[in-house]
Design a protein around this motif. Structure first.
Motif, PDB file in Angstrom:
ATOM      1  N   ALA A 151      20.762 -19.882 -13.020  1.00 53.18           N
ATOM      2  CA  ALA A 151      20.499 -20.138 -14.443  1.00 53.18           C
ATOM      3  C   ALA A 151      21.532 -21.082 -15.066  1.00 53.18           C
ATOM      4  O   ALA A 151      21.152 -22.051 -15.725  1.00 53.18           O
ATOM      5  N   GLY A 188      16.961 -33.236 -18.236  1.00 57.06           N
ATOM      6  CA  GLY A 188      15.712 -32.687 -18.750  1.00 57.06           C
ATOM      7  C   GLY A 188      15.130 -31.691 -17.752  1.00 57.06           C
ATOM      8  O   GLY A 188      15.284 -31.851 -16.538  1.00 57.06           O
ATOM      9  N   TRP A 189      14.484 -30.667 -18.260  1.00 53.42           N
ATOM     10  CA  TRP A 189      14.004 -29.604 -17.383  1.00 53.42           C
ATOM     11  C   TRP A 189      12.924 -30.085 -16.425  1.00 53.42           C
ATOM     12  O   TRP A 189      12.829 -29.618 -15.290  1.00 53.42           O
ATOM     13  N   ARG A 190      12.094 -31.033 -16.858  1.00 54.67           N
ATOM     14  CA  ARG A 190      11.039 -31.530 -15.966  1.00 54.67           C
ATOM     15  C   ARG A 190      11.635 -32.239 -14.757  1.00 54.67           C
ATOM     16  O   ARG A 190      11.179 -32.072 -13.627  1.00 54.67           O
ATOM     17  N   VAL A 219      14.528 -31.676 -13.406  1.00 55.21           N
ATOM     18  CA  VAL A 219      15.140 -30.677 -12.537  1.00 55.21           C
ATOM     19  C   VAL A 219      14.065 -29.996 -11.694  1.00 55.21           C
ATOM     20  O   VAL A 219      14.232 -29.800 -10.483  1.00 55.21           O
ATOM     21  N   PHE A 220      12.936 -29.648 -12.307  1.00 56.15           N
ATOM     22  CA  PHE A 220      11.852 -29.029 -11.550  1.00 56.15           C
ATOM     23  C   PHE A 220      11.331 -29.967 -10.475  1.00 56.15           C
ATOM     24  O   PHE A 220      11.099 -29.559  -9.342  1.00 56.15           O
ATOM     25  N   TRP A 221      11.138 -31.248 -10.810  1.00 51.70           N
ATOM     26  CA  TRP A 221      10.636 -32.207  -9.823  1.00 51.70           C
ATOM     27  C   TRP A 221      11.660 -32.431  -8.715  1.00 51.70           C
ATOM     28  O   TRP A 221      11.295 -32.631  -7.551  1.00 51.70           O
ATOM     29  N   GLY A 251      19.461 -29.294 -16.538  1.00 48.04           N
ATOM     30  CA  GLY A 251      18.393 -29.525 -17.507  1.00 48.04           C
ATOM     31  C   GLY A 251      18.903 -30.248 -18.748  1.00 48.04           C
ATOM     32  O   GLY A 251      18.210 -31.091 -19.314  1.00 48.04           O
ATOM     33  N   GLY A 252      20.117 -29.930 -19.157  1.00 49.81           N
ATOM     34  CA  GLY A 252      20.717 -30.622 -20.288  1.00 49.81           C
ATOM     35  C   GLY A 252      21.021 -32.083 -19.991  1.00 49.81           C
ATOM     36  O   GLY A 252      20.931 -32.941 -20.865  1.00 49.81           O
ATOM     37  N   GLY A 264      21.022 -24.586 -13.457  1.00 51.04           N
ATOM     38  CA  GLY A 264      19.756 -25.139 -13.936  1.00 51.04           C
ATOM     39  C   GLY A 264      19.836 -25.566 -15.391  1.00 51.04           C
ATOM     40  O   GLY A 264      19.309 -26.614 -15.781  1.00 51.04           O
ATOM     41  N   SER A 265      20.498 -24.780 -16.194  1.00 46.07           N
ATOM     42  CA  SER A 265      20.651 -25.129 -17.610  1.00 46.07           C
ATOM     43  C   SER A 265      21.493 -26.384 -17.779  1.00 46.07           C
ATOM     44  O   SER A 265      21.168 -27.264 -18.587  1.00 46.07           O
ATOM     45  N   TYR A 266      22.562 -26.472 -17.017  1.00 47.35           N
ATOM     46  CA  TYR A 266      23.426 -27.659 -17.092  1.00 47.35           C
ATOM     47  C   TYR A 266      22.666 -28.916 -16.665  1.00 47.35           C
ATOM     48  O   TYR A 266      22.689 -29.933 -17.363  1.00 47.35           O
TER      49      TYR A 266
END
Length: 96
Positions: free
Chosen positions: A41, A52-54, A56-58, A48-49, A44-46
Motif C-alpha cells: 500500500a 498516476g494510479w492507472r 502503476v496498474f499497467w 501512484g502519486g 503503491g500510493s507513492y
C-alpha cells in the motif's frame, strides 16, 4: 477474497510440500504475505502519486502475467481426493 486466501492457504500448502517441510513453507508463505501487506500500500500510493494510479496498474500487468505463467508451469495439479457435490458441501455445514 482475503478470507478465502486465509482459509485455504494452509490446506493447499499441506498438499503441496512434504510433511517435513510444512512448517518452513507456512513460514515463508505467511511471512511473505505480511511483508507484502506492509509494503504494497505505501509503495503503491507513492508510485501512484508520481505516475498516476492507472500507470502503476499497467506497469504491474507484465509482472502479474509472468507470475501467472510461472504458477501454471511450476505448481502441480491438485485433484480432489473424493467426488464433490452439493450434498458434500451441505454436509460440511452440519459439522460442529
Amino acid at each position: 477474497c482475503i478470507g478465502g486466501f486465509w482459509a485455504l492457504a494452509t490446506a493447499v500448502i499441506m498438499r503441496l510440500v512434504p510433511v517435513s517441510e510444512v512448517p518452513r513453507a507456512l513460514a515463508l508463505m505467511y511471512g511473505g504475505q505480511a511483508i507484502a501487506a506492509a509494503f504494497a500500500a505505501p509503495v503503491g500510493s507513492y508510485l501512484g502519486g508520481l505516475f498516476g494510479w492507472r500507470a502503476v496498474f499497467w506497469a504491474l500487468t507484465p509482472i502479474v502475467v509472468v507470475n501467472l505463467v510461472w504458477h501454471v508451469i511450476a505448481l502441480p495439479s491438485l485433484p480432489a481426493g473424493q467426488r464433490q457435490d452439493f450434498r458434500t458441501m451441505f454436509g460440511l455445514l452440519k459439522r460442529p
